[in-house]
Design an enzyme around this catalytic site. Structure first.
Site, PDB file in Angstrom:
ATOM      1  CG  ASP A 179      -1.879   1.130   1.222  1.00 54.76           C
ATOM      2  OD1 ASP A 179      -1.466   2.275   0.932  1.00 54.76           O
ATOM      3  OD2 ASP A 179      -3.074   0.893   1.465  1.00 54.76           O
ATOM      4  CG  HIS A 180       1.392   4.321  -3.149  1.00 51.61           C
ATOM      5  ND1 HIS A 180       0.139   4.012  -3.597  1.00 51.61           N
ATOM      6  CD2 HIS A 180       1.488   5.671  -3.240  1.00 51.61           C
ATOM      7  CE1 HIS A 180      -0.481   5.128  -3.952  1.00 51.61           C
ATOM      8  NE2 HIS A 180       0.311   6.153  -3.746  1.00 51.61           N
ATOM      9  CG  HIS A 242      -4.158   4.518  -0.729  1.00 50.56           C
ATOM     10  ND1 HIS A 242      -3.302   3.456  -0.758  1.00 50.56           N
ATOM     11  CD2 HIS A 242      -4.389   4.836  -2.031  1.00 50.56           C
ATOM     12  CE1 HIS A 242      -3.017   3.147  -2.015  1.00 50.56           C
ATOM     13  NE2 HIS A 242      -3.666   3.962  -2.804  1.00 50.56           N
TER      14      HIS A 242
HETATM   15  C1  BG6 Z   1      -3.691   4.958  -6.285  1.00 53.94           C
HETATM   16  C2  BG6 Z   1      -5.063   5.118  -6.880  1.00 53.94           C
HETATM   17  O1  BG6 Z   1      -3.609   3.811  -5.485  1.00 53.94           O
HETATM   18  O2  BG6 Z   1      -3.400   6.106  -5.489  1.00 53.94           O
HETATM   19  C3  BG6 Z   1      -5.145   6.381  -7.694  1.00 53.94           C
HETATM   20  O3  BG6 Z   1      -5.362   3.993  -7.677  1.00 53.94           O
HETATM   21  C4  BG6 Z   1      -4.746   7.574  -6.874  1.00 53.94           C
HETATM   22  O4  BG6 Z   1      -6.451   6.575  -8.220  1.00 53.94           O
HETATM   23  C5  BG6 Z   1      -3.394   7.313  -6.218  1.00 53.94           C
HETATM   24  O5  BG6 Z   1      -4.648   8.674  -7.753  1.00 53.94           O
HETATM   25  C6  BG6 Z   1      -3.058   8.419  -5.244  1.00 53.94           C
HETATM   26  O6  BG6 Z   1      -1.740   8.264  -4.827  1.00 53.94           O
HETATM   27  P1  BG6 Z   1      -0.845   9.509  -4.461  1.00 53.94           P
HETATM   28  O7  BG6 Z   1       0.433   8.924  -3.977  1.00 53.94           O
HETATM   29  O8  BG6 Z   1      -0.715  10.332  -5.697  1.00 53.94           O
HETATM   30  O9  BG6 Z   1      -1.615  10.226  -3.391  1.00 53.94           O
END
Ligand code: BG6
Length: 494
Positions: A179-180, A242
């Site tokens: 989960d980044h 997230h």
């Molecule tokens: C991804 C989603 O996991 O996270 C995207 O699939 C979203 O829709 C993105 O834009 C948001 O990530 P970050 O790091 O740009 O906040």
């Protein structure tokens, strides 16, 4: 600490994630000396590429996206290899055996292999099964780990089924669910802020906190991902993973020590305490929205239904706001308002802790509630807002702020989320990866909302470039609160 010698096998190597995120992340790790020279990347996909054409493609991408150049770029690309296979056909996986043997020999990796599933989720069960059929999952010769990208399932049932399927071939200690958001420095900073200071933790509970806001706003629309997004929506795309992970970081109890088990025990524990929402709760505490066309800064912007890949009668939500509660001693009675959406006025992810006001108003005009704003992105930092005397006669309070900007901490080796997580997986540190019980707890909380939406959920429209449907303001106003309208967190230093 450097990563172990290993071979990284990327399934879905011809896809977007590989060249936008994974290869650039590996390149940076290599450039800053965090990868051992003894690593190799084997790209695997159906596309008919070979080592040379794959290298060339990645080489061009790194120049374009990362401004890479020179000897480091050339040397990095020499570590890249490619094998075309039909990823749904178990027999075809035999082609991986000689390739992996050759790479393990050449780079002295001791058999250590990191598999990365960057494929459509329909292959998440298939690939482990095929790898196992060829003896590629056993740890007799080096470690074998598998990174799985979200979504981990489509709902609670599919998540459980996927888990059973992957667990047939890999043990939990081998599975890294990425989960980044957990790889973001500022999400990790939440833990350091809370657990390494004596100042905040004593106040971090129902006695002092009135409510918490968590916002994950994006100004972009669905871009060219309409096909994927329409089957997902804000709830599955951002909230279930997230934002609930961020909520867990805000609300969890302090772990005894920071390691994968104690951290993830606490994360799972707090997610299990999320108050299950009844249909009545959902009716009163959930707002779903979908953006419509509008003009932003003089530019015509499409509505969601006009986006490529989106059916014209789609009822997928591009916005959601929900009021959640956590049933435990620390948080009983404290609402957590969580919202996320596409095509909102700005890109911002932040947590706002609203403290209770003083018990007795001594001055005719008190300051607004004290707030701690934790800005996860962009302009990462922390802002504390409190009241001080307005200069002049009388005792009027006005809000002032004390600000900290992450950018002021000069750090030469700040890692992006993918860099940090890839490195951790190569080192065998699963602390920042989602464990199966936490993923299930998230689905358990979200499932009634999905069911409610499917049966009777109403989608409100909001114009692209606004803060979502007005119903979301009513949702929070019912309880005497207002959403913060985040703009620049603090003044830039000159
Ligand atoms: C991804 C989603 O996991 O996270 C995207 O699939 C979203 O829709 C993105 O834009 C948001 O990530 P970050 O790091 O740009 O906040």
């Amino acid at each position: 600490m450097k990563a172990d010698n290993n071979c990284i096998v990327i399934f879905g190597a011809s896809g977007d994630l590989t060249y936008r995120k994974l290869i650039p992340a590996l390149y940076h790790l290599y450039k800053i000396g965090r990868l051992s020279e003894n690593f190799s990347v084997l790209g695997v996909a159906r596309s008919a590429l070979d080592d040379e054409s794959f290298r060339q493609k990645m080489h061009d991408t790194l120049i374009k996206l990362e401004n890479a150049s020179g000897e480091i770029l050339e040397k990095f690309c020499e570590h890249l290899y490619y094998q075309a296979i039909n990823t749904s056909d178990a027999v075809d996986y035999a082609k991986l055996l000689p390739r992996l043997d050759e790479l393990h020999d050449k780079y002295g990796t001791g058999g250590n292999t990191l598999y990365y599933l960057s494929t459509p989720p329909s292959l998440y069960g298939v690939i482990p099964e095929c790898l196992s059929a060829h003896g590629l999952t056993t740890e007799e010769f080096g470690w074998k780990r598998i990174i799985v990208e979200k979504p981990f399932g489509y709902d609670i049932e599919t998540a459980k089924a996927l888990d059973i399927q992957i667990h047939k071939y890999f043990e939990e200690h081998q599975i890294y669910r990425i989960d980044h958001y957990l790889g973001k420095e500022t999400v990790q900073n939440l833990l350091v802020l809370r657990f390494s200071n004596g100042l905040f933790e004593p106040l971090w509970n129902r006695n002092f906190i009135d409510y918490v806001e968590i916002t994950g706003a994006e100004s972009i629309g669905v871009e060219d991902r309409g096909g994927y997004y329409d089957g997902s929506g804000a709830m599955r795309d951002m909230f279930q993973n997230h934002l609930l992970q961020v909520l867990a970081m805000v609300a969890m109890e302090p772990p005894a020590i920071i390691n994968a088990d104690s951290m993830r025990d606490e994360v799972a524990k707090v997610l299990h305490c999320l108050h299950p929402l009844s249909n009545e709760d959902i009716k009163n505490n959930l707002v779903l929205g979908q953006y419509t066309a509008s003009e932003i800064d003089g530019e015509q912007v499409k509505g969601y239904l006009q986006e490529k890949g989106v059916p014209e009668d789609s009822t997928t939500e591009t916005y959601m706001a929900v009021r959640c509660q956590i049933d435990n001693w620390r948080w009983a009675g404290v609402p957590f308002y969580v919202r996320t959406g596409k095509r909102l006025p700005t890109r911002v992810t932040e947590v706002v802790i609203h403290f209770k006001t003083t018990p007795h108003p001594v001055f005719s005009q008190n300051a607004p509630d004290n707030k701690l704003i934790i800005r996860i992105q962009p302009d990462e930092g922390i802002s504390m807002r409190f009241g001080l005397k307005k200069p002049g006669a009388g005792f009027e309070a006005k809000e002032v702020s004390m600000d900290f900007r992450y950018a002021d901490l000069a750090s030469p080796s700040l890692l992006t989320a993918y860099e940090r997580l890839l490195l951790d997986a190569m080192k065998g540190d699963a602390t920042l990866f989602a464990r199966t019980d936490a993923v299930h707890a998230c689905w358990k909380f979200v499932q009634p909302i999905l069911d409610y939406k499917a049966e009777r959920g109403r989608i409100y429209e909001y114009e692209a470039g606004t803060w979502g449907p007005s119903e979301a303001d009513k949702l929070i106003a019912k309880h005497g609160k207002v959403w913060r309208k985040p703009s620049g967190l603090m003044k830039k230093k000159v």
